[in-house]
Design a protein around this motif. Structure first.
Motif, PDB file in Angstrom:
ATOM      1  N   GLN A  51     -38.457   0.314   4.566  1.00 48.31           N
ATOM      2  CA  GLN A  51     -39.540   1.188   4.134  1.00 48.31           C
ATOM      3  C   GLN A  51     -40.744   0.306   3.815  1.00 48.31           C
ATOM      4  O   GLN A  51     -40.764  -0.389   2.798  1.00 48.31           O
ATOM      5  N   CYS A  65     -28.529   3.545   4.084  1.00 48.28           N
ATOM      6  CA  CYS A  65     -28.317   4.834   4.732  1.00 48.28           C
ATOM      7  C   CYS A  65     -27.203   5.575   3.993  1.00 48.28           C
ATOM      8  O   CYS A  65     -26.232   4.962   3.538  1.00 48.28           O
ATOM      9  N   ARG A  71     -28.225   3.448  10.580  1.00 47.24           N
ATOM     10  CA  ARG A  71     -29.590   3.056  10.904  1.00 47.24           C
ATOM     11  C   ARG A  71     -29.863   3.321  12.375  1.00 47.24           C
ATOM     12  O   ARG A  71     -29.021   3.034  13.240  1.00 47.24           O
ATOM     13  N   SER A  72     -31.001   3.883  12.657  1.00 43.63           N
ATOM     14  CA  SER A  72     -31.353   4.210  14.026  1.00 43.63           C
ATOM     15  C   SER A  72     -31.367   2.954  14.887  1.00 43.63           C
ATOM     16  O   SER A  72     -31.952   1.943  14.503  1.00 43.63           O
ATOM     17  N   ASP A  75     -35.204   2.598  15.882  1.00 43.16           N
ATOM     18  CA  ASP A  75     -36.246   2.547  14.846  1.00 43.16           C
ATOM     19  C   ASP A  75     -35.612   2.039  13.561  1.00 43.16           C
ATOM     20  O   ASP A  75     -34.810   2.749  12.938  1.00 43.16           O
ATOM     21  N   THR A  77     -36.731   1.759  10.730  1.00 44.82           N
ATOM     22  CA  THR A  77     -37.232   2.386   9.505  1.00 44.82           C
ATOM     23  C   THR A  77     -36.575   3.742   9.250  1.00 44.82           C
ATOM     24  O   THR A  77     -36.943   4.415   8.290  1.00 44.82           O
ATOM     25  N   LYS A  78     -35.634   4.147  10.092  1.00 43.44           N
ATOM     26  CA  LYS A  78     -35.035   5.469   9.956  1.00 43.44           C
ATOM     27  C   LYS A  78     -33.511   5.386   9.918  1.00 43.44           C
ATOM     28  O   LYS A  78     -32.916   4.503  10.510  1.00 43.44           O
ATOM     29  N   CYS A  79     -32.923   6.357   9.209  1.00 43.90           N
ATOM     30  CA  CYS A  79     -31.477   6.579   9.242  1.00 43.90           C
ATOM     31  C   CYS A  79     -31.237   7.910   9.944  1.00 43.90           C
ATOM     32  O   CYS A  79     -31.935   8.893   9.660  1.00 43.90           O
TER      33      CYS A  79
END
Length: 236
Positions: A51, A65, A71-72, A75, A77-79
């Motif tokens: 983040q 997460c 975790r993607s 990406d 920064t995303k879960c």
């Protein structure tokens, strides 16, 4: 070196246009000889997403997460949530298929249940044969011959559904389990309720009049029992 005293230490030399340092002689912090890391944020652990700080492109916070997220892979920064039928591995880096766990035929619980059901099936079949053999006798007729057959059929289905419950789950098996478990008991209860109601009305009417009560014929009893069973079928 004692606290409060200082001395010059040769930590390197400049030779041929190149500075050569002996890092083992450099003490950046007392009892911490390693140099400080010149980064804003450390890399996130596995299963953590970044983040970024507001207005920053190289500084971030790491967050874990949640239970069913990983975790993607595209990406950092995303879960993302795992699809149905899967769950994250321990590191929350990939989704794994949920292992199938169900009652198997070789299980002790399954063997015990099937053994009891087999005994019940044999006893029910024996009673059914006795009723068929003495089908036209006054005792069988007085007991409500037609409803007795319905009751025995329901009891037999109760024992048979045990074998469906220990089968490997499929769409068809699960449908039969859900419908059959309720249906077979409904047949038993509907037959018992209809027989009890018939007997009760006969004895109550006998106290008041010699006239035969209505709806006590075998056909009427089967219609009433079928109506009770249909309520369960419509709600299943």
């Amino acid at each position: 070196m004692t606290p409060g005293s200082y001395e010059w230490v040769r930590v390197g030399e400049y030779m041929e246009g190149e500075l050569r340092l002996n890092l083992s002689e450099i003490q950046f912090k007392r009892d911490h000889p390693r140099p400080p890391e010149s980064v804003c944020s450390l890399p996130c652990d596995r299963g953590q997403a970044k983040q970024y700080l507001e207005g920053e492109s190289c500084c971030w916070h790491c967050f874990n997460c949640t239970q069913y997220h990983i975790r993607s892979p595209t990406d950092e920064t995303k879960c993302v949530i795992c699809p149905e039928g899967t769950k994250p591995n321990l590191e929350h880096t990939e989704c794994l298929d949920v292992p199938e766990v169900y009652l198997k035929y070789e299980s002790q619980w399954a063997i015990g249940a099937m053994a009891l059901s087999t005994v019940g099936i044999i006893i029910t079949a024996f009673i059914g044969l006795v009723f068929i053999r003495h089908n036209d006798t006054p005792v069988v007729k007085a007991a409500g011959r037609e409803l007795s057959y319905v009751l025995l059929s329901g009891i037999l289905m109760c024992y048979l559904v045990t074998f469906v419950l220990v089968m490997k789950p499929t769409d068809i098996v699960c449908g039969v389990q859900r419908f059959g478990t309720g249906f077979c008991f409904t047949v038993v209860y509907a037959a018992l309720l209809t027989k009890t109601n018939r007997i009760s009305r006969i004895f109550n009417a006998g106290k008041r009049t010699v006239k035969r009560p209505s709806l006590i014929s075998p056909k009427s009893q089967l219609i009433i029992c079928t109506g009770l069973i249909s309520v369960q079928v419509n709600t299943s």
